[in-house]
Design a protein around this motif. Structure first.
Motif, PDB file in Angstrom:
ATOM      1  N   GLY A  65       0.761  -1.544   0.155  1.00 45.56           N
ATOM      2  CA  GLY A  65      -0.156   0.148   0.242  1.00 45.56           C
ATOM      3  C   GLY A  65       1.031   0.937   0.021  1.00 45.56           C
ATOM      4  N   SER A 100       1.955  -3.131  -6.805  1.00 47.14           N
ATOM      5  CA  SER A 100       1.257  -2.650  -6.013  1.00 47.14           C
ATOM      6  C   SER A 100       0.220  -3.112  -5.498  1.00 47.14           C
ATOM      7  N   ALA A 101      -0.781  -3.841  -4.561  1.00 42.74           N
ATOM      8  CA  ALA A 101      -1.214  -3.954  -4.037  1.00 42.74           C
ATOM      9  C   ALA A 101      -2.562  -2.825  -4.588  1.00 42.74           C
ATOM     10  N   TYR A 102      -2.505  -2.044  -3.372  1.00 41.64           N
ATOM     11  CA  TYR A 102      -3.524  -0.597  -2.943  1.00 41.64           C
ATOM     12  C   TYR A 102      -3.142   0.407  -3.838  1.00 41.64           C
ATOM     13  N   GLY A 103      -1.626   0.438  -3.798  1.00 37.46           N
ATOM     14  CA  GLY A 103      -1.339   1.981  -3.589  1.00 37.46           C
ATOM     15  C   GLY A 103      -0.935   2.814  -5.118  1.00 37.46           C
ATOM     16  N   ARG A 104      -0.762   4.113  -4.535  1.00 34.34           N
ATOM     17  CA  ARG A 104      -0.808   4.683  -6.626  1.00 34.34           C
ATOM     18  C   ARG A 104       0.946   5.216  -6.638  1.00 34.34           C
ATOM     19  N   GLY A 130      -3.213  -3.699  -8.769  1.00 39.99           N
ATOM     20  CA  GLY A 130      -3.999  -3.677  -7.982  1.00 39.99           C
ATOM     21  C   GLY A 130      -5.332  -2.767  -8.086  1.00 39.99           C
ATOM     22  N   THR A 131      -5.757  -1.632  -7.283  1.00 37.79           N
ATOM     23  CA  THR A 131      -6.826  -1.663  -7.040  1.00 37.79           C
ATOM     24  C   THR A 131      -5.918   0.183  -7.046  1.00 37.79           C
ATOM     25  N   GLY A 132      -4.995   0.218  -7.004  1.00 36.91           N
ATOM     26  CA  GLY A 132      -3.939   1.742  -7.130  1.00 36.91           C
ATOM     27  C   GLY A 132      -4.330   1.985  -8.680  1.00 36.91           C
TER      28      GLY A 132
END
Length: 181
Positions: free
Chosen positions: A77, A96-100, A122-124
Motif C-alpha cells: 500500500g 502494488s496491491a493498493y497504492g498509487r 491492484g486497486t491503485g
C-alpha cells in the motif's frame, strides 16, 4: 562440395544489432578495457560488417555482457514515487496491491534504447511521464476496470527511447503523458 553441404548464409544484420555492438564498444572504452585507437578500428569493423560473424570478430575479447536482470519496485500500500535523475533499468517491474504509482522518466537517466516496464497493480492508479521524444508501446498492457489514458504526440520527436508498458491493471487507471520539455 555440393550446395547442400555448404554453410547456410548468415542472417542479415539489423540496425539493432549494429547499435548493440556500437554500445558494447563504447562501454568497453568507457570502462578502459580498450584504447581509443582500438575502439576506432573496431567501430569501423562494426559499421562495415555484412554478417553476424563480422560483428563477432569486432567484439571478440571484450568483457562479457552482464545478463539483463529486472529491477522490482514493490509496495503493498502507500505510494511508489520515482522522479528526478534516477537511473532507469532495462527492465522494471512495478508491483502494488493498493497504492498509487508515479514514475517520472522526464529527467531520468535512460541508457537503453528500449525500456520494458511491467505493471502489476491492484486497486491503485498509476501515472507515467515519459521523455518528450519517447515512443510509447502499450500493446502488452491489460486494463481491467478503467481504460488507459494516453494520447500520442501529434509531432513526434525521433531518436528517443522506446518505452514498452505491459502487465495488468486491476481497478486503477494508467495515465501516460509526454514531458513538455
Amino acid at each position: 562440395m555440393t550446395p547442400s553441404q555448404e554453410d547456410p548464409p548468415s542472417p542479415s544484420l539489423s540496425e539493432d544489432d549494429r547499435e548493440t555492438a556500437v554500445r558494447r564498444l563504447q562501454d568497453a572504452y568507457a570502462d578502459e578495457h580498450i584504447s581509443h585507437e582500438e575502439m576506432d578500428a573496431r567501430l569501423g569493423q562494426v559499421l562495415t560488417a555484412t554478417s553476424r560473424s563480422d560483428l563477432v570478430s569486432a567484439l571478440d575479447s571484450l568483457p562479457a555482457v552482464a545478463p539483463d536482470v529486472p529491477s522490482t519496485i514493490g509496495a503493498a500500500g502507500g505510494r511508489i514515487l520515482r522522479r528526478g535523475a534516477w537511473r532507469v533499468p532495462r527492465t522494471l517491474k512495478v508491483e502494488s496491491a493498493y497504492g498509487r504509482v508515479h514514475l517520472d522518466l522526464s529527467r531520468a537517466v535512460i541508457a537503453h534504447p528500449v525500456v520494458d516496464i511491467e505493471l502489476q497493480l491492484g486497486t491503485g492508479g498509476a501515472r507515467i511521464t515519459v521523455p518528450r521524444d519517447a515512443v510509447v508501446d502499450v500493446e502488452g498492457l491489460n486494463t481491467g476496470w478503467k481504460d488507459l489514458r494516453y494520447k500520442a504526440p501529434r509531432d513526434p520527436h525521433p531518436g528517443g527511447p522506446t518505452i514498452r508498458i505491459s502487465g495488468a491493471m486491476g481497478f486503477g487507471r494508467l495515465k501516460i503523458r509526454h514531458a513538455r520539455r
